[in-house]
Design a protein around this motif. Structure first.
Motif, short mmCIF file in Angstrom:
data_model
loop_
_atom_site.label_atom_id
_atom_site.label_comp_id
_atom_site.label_asym_id
_atom_site.label_seq_id
_atom_site.Cartn_x
_atom_site.Cartn_y
_atom_site.Cartn_z
N ASP A 115 -48.65 18.43 -46.15
CA ASP A 115 -49.24 17.08 -46.23
C ASP A 115 -50.51 17.37 -46.49
O ASP A 115 -51.22 17.65 -45.60
N SER A 116 -50.92 17.36 -47.90
CA SER A 116 -52.26 17.60 -48.44
C SER A 116 -53.37 16.81 -47.58
O SER A 116 -54.39 17.36 -47.28
N LEU A 117 -53.12 15.40 -47.41
CA LEU A 117 -54.08 14.53 -46.75
C LEU A 117 -54.23 14.89 -45.13
O LEU A 117 -55.50 14.92 -44.64
N SER A 118 -53.26 15.57 -44.68
CA SER A 118 -53.41 15.63 -43.21
C SER A 118 -54.19 16.94 -43.09
O SER A 118 -54.97 17.28 -42.24
N LEU A 119 -53.79 18.00 -44.01
CA LEU A 119 -54.60 19.07 -44.29
C LEU A 119 -56.23 18.68 -44.29
O LEU A 119 -57.18 19.28 -43.74
N LEU A 120 -56.27 17.81 -45.31
CA LEU A 120 -57.68 17.35 -45.53
C LEU A 120 -58.34 16.88 -44.27
O LEU A 120 -59.66 17.14 -44.06
N GLU A 121 -57.67 15.97 -43.70
CA GLU A 121 -58.33 15.27 -42.60
C GLU A 121 -58.55 16.37 -41.42
O GLU A 121 -59.72 16.27 -40.76
N ARG A 122 -57.72 17.27 -41.25
CA ARG A 122 -57.95 18.32 -40.20
C ARG A 122 -59.32 19.04 -40.53
O ARG A 122 -59.94 19.38 -39.73
N TYR A 123 -59.54 19.34 -42.01
CA TYR A 123 -60.52 20.01 -42.30
C TYR A 123 -61.95 19.20 -41.95
O TYR A 123 -62.93 19.80 -41.60
N LEU A 124 -61.75 17.96 -42.17
CA LEU A 124 -62.82 17.05 -41.82
C LEU A 124 -63.28 17.09 -40.43
O LEU A 124 -64.38 16.92 -39.88
N GLU A 125 -62.10 17.16 -39.65
CA GLU A 125 -62.31 16.78 -38.14
C GLU A 125 -62.78 18.11 -37.42
O GLU A 125 -63.58 18.08 -36.21
N ASP A 126 -62.49 19.25 -38.06
CA ASP A 126 -62.71 20.38 -37.52
C ASP A 126 -64.02 21.24 -37.90
O ASP A 126 -64.49 21.48 -38.93
N GLU A 127 -64.84 21.20 -36.65
CA GLU A 127 -66.21 21.96 -36.99
C GLU A 127 -66.03 23.30 -37.39
O GLU A 127 -67.09 24.01 -37.98
N GLY A 128 -65.06 23.94 -37.12
CA GLY A 128 -64.92 25.45 -37.58
C GLY A 128 -64.20 25.56 -38.78
O GLY A 128 -63.86 26.69 -39.32
N SER A 129 -64.07 24.49 -39.51
CA SER A 129 -63.04 24.64 -40.90
C SER A 129 -64.10 24.90 -41.93
O SER A 129 -63.31 25.78 -43.13
#
Length: 416
Positions: free
Chosen positions: A176-190
């Motif tokens: 799910d490309s957008l769930s992955l994108l959101e997780r990247y945005l949320e995670d300070e360690g991404s």
């Protein structure tokens, strides 16, 4: 072809795919110097939506030239520019309840993309831009940085920085490309800095006729709004009616912050590009982004006349109708040739067949050329035989071209 082989750079490409010297063109047809007729399923890579030498546009150009109106003007005010701005507002923006300032960045799609990326970084104070797998946005350095094709990127000769590529819609069945994108945005360690913008094509033409769903586009817009990221839609190839509506994203109901247009916005195949900017983002200082050929008045004239096609919904309805004919024909062809591992892709009058066998699409297009049909491949491995005729093609021309395409698939199979 000896003149071109001897004198022109090795970088030439389309004259290798179509090895003849073309002389005349009209509507959806071309003729070479030997008088051979070709149906055009290429349309100048999308720059000729209204056909070759469109008579009503040509008449306006001839009148403009014979009356000694201004041809080159940098970005000075001219009658031709005034008319284009007024007509674009009246015919395109106002009926769609869209509010944008019009910027003239230079004559190419890459110019439009570069200006959008530059402005996004200026307005937000951020550097990173998110793009997507298999994207194509142009050949200049900024545009290449958000382009996915490795062959094109390597041509830069320098590192391409400040861009992050994420999976496009349906890039991988299990992602799910957008769930992955959101997780990247949320995670300070991404490792992903908050981007200035997200740039996308709603239908990736050069990337292999990959279509984003309306739901995916709507989710992208929602992410941009929640994270204060600017949304840039590159409509250079798939805008100006290619998918049916004037803008390719209208069906999704999204409102980009910036829109890049070129190719058929010039009406007649003339070099022309515009960048549409939401007024609150128009933070340019005078002359901060400029170029000698921003004031191509012949393109203003042609573009203004081309807008008459959008005064009613007649052309839009015709594109959708012919798009259905095209899709049905392609589905019929693929059903007859399952051994080629085919997949029909696209919408409107940008569709194609992706073949699972390496090099097969190139063989199909070569066989089509031999039979009087011009079409190109697309995709990172040239795996898609791409059908992109002028929007004004009639049913006879469309069906004749599709018959040649079907013959060409069989001919390509016979060479294996």
């Amino acid at each position: 072809m000896s003149t071109f082989e001897t004198l022109e750079s090795e970088v030439r490409s389309y004259c290798r795919s179509f090895p003849t010297i073309f002389d005349k063109a009209r509507g959806y047809k071309l003729w070479d110097v030997e008088g051979r007729e070709f149906i055009d399923f290429f349309a100048g890579a999308g720059a000729l939506n209204y056909g070759h030498n469109n008579p009503q546009i040509k008449s306006k150009l001839i009148d403009y030239l014979t009356n000694d109106h201004v041809v080159h003007s940098l970005d000075m005010a001219t009658v031709a520019k005034e008319k284009f701005l007024q007509r674009f507002q009246q015919v395109i923006l106002e009926p769609r309840k869209m509010n944008y300032k019009v910027m003239f960045p230079g004559p190419t799609g890459a110019n439009s993309v570069e200006s959008a990326l530059k402005l996004a970084r200026k307005v937000t104070g951020r550097q990173t831009v998110i793009s997507f797998t298999k994207a194509f946005h142009g050949m200049t350095l900024g545009a290449l940085s958000v382009t996915g094709n490795s062959f094109k990127r390597h041509g830069a000769g320098v590192p391409l920085h400040h861009a992050v590529s994420m999976p496009y819609d349906n890039y991988h069945d299990d992602v799910d490309s957008l769930s992955l994108l959101e997780r990247y945005l949320e995670d300070e360690g991404s490792g992903l800095d908050l981007p200035a913008a997200i740039i996308l094509e709603t239908l990736q033409g050069e990337g292999g006729i990959n279509v984003a769903s309306n739901t995916w586009l709507q989710r992208i817009e929602d992410i941009c709004r929640r994270w204060d990221i600017l949304l840039i839609v590159d409509d250079v190839q798939v805008g100006c009616g290619r998918t049916g509506t004037f803008f390719s994203f209208e069906e999704a109901g999204i409102q980009p912050d910036m829109i890049c247009l070129s190719k058929s916005i010039g009406g007649y195949g003339l070099p022309f590009a515009i960048t549409l900017i939401q007024p609150k983002l128009d933070k340019w200082a005078p002359g901060e982004h400029n170029g000698t050929f921003r004031g191509h008045n012949l393109a203003f004239v042609a573009a203004t006349e081309a807008l008459t096609y959008w005064e009613t919904d007649k052309l839009e309805r015709e594109i959708l109708r012919k798009g259905e004919i095209l899709q049905q024909a392609l589905n019929s062809m693929t059903a007859k040739h399952p051994d080629t591992e085919p997949e029909v892709r696209g919408r409107g009058l940008m569709q194609g067949i992706a073949f699972g066998q390496e090099g097969f699409a190139e063989k199909v297009c070569a066989a089509a050329f031999e039979r009087g049909l011009i079409m190109e491949t697309s995709g990172p491995d040239s795996e898609v035989a791409k059908v992109m005729p002028p929007l004004i093609i009639d049913d006879e021309g469309l069906n004749k071209g599709l018959a040649i395409l079907e013959e060409s698939i069989q001919a390509a199979k016979n060479t294996r």
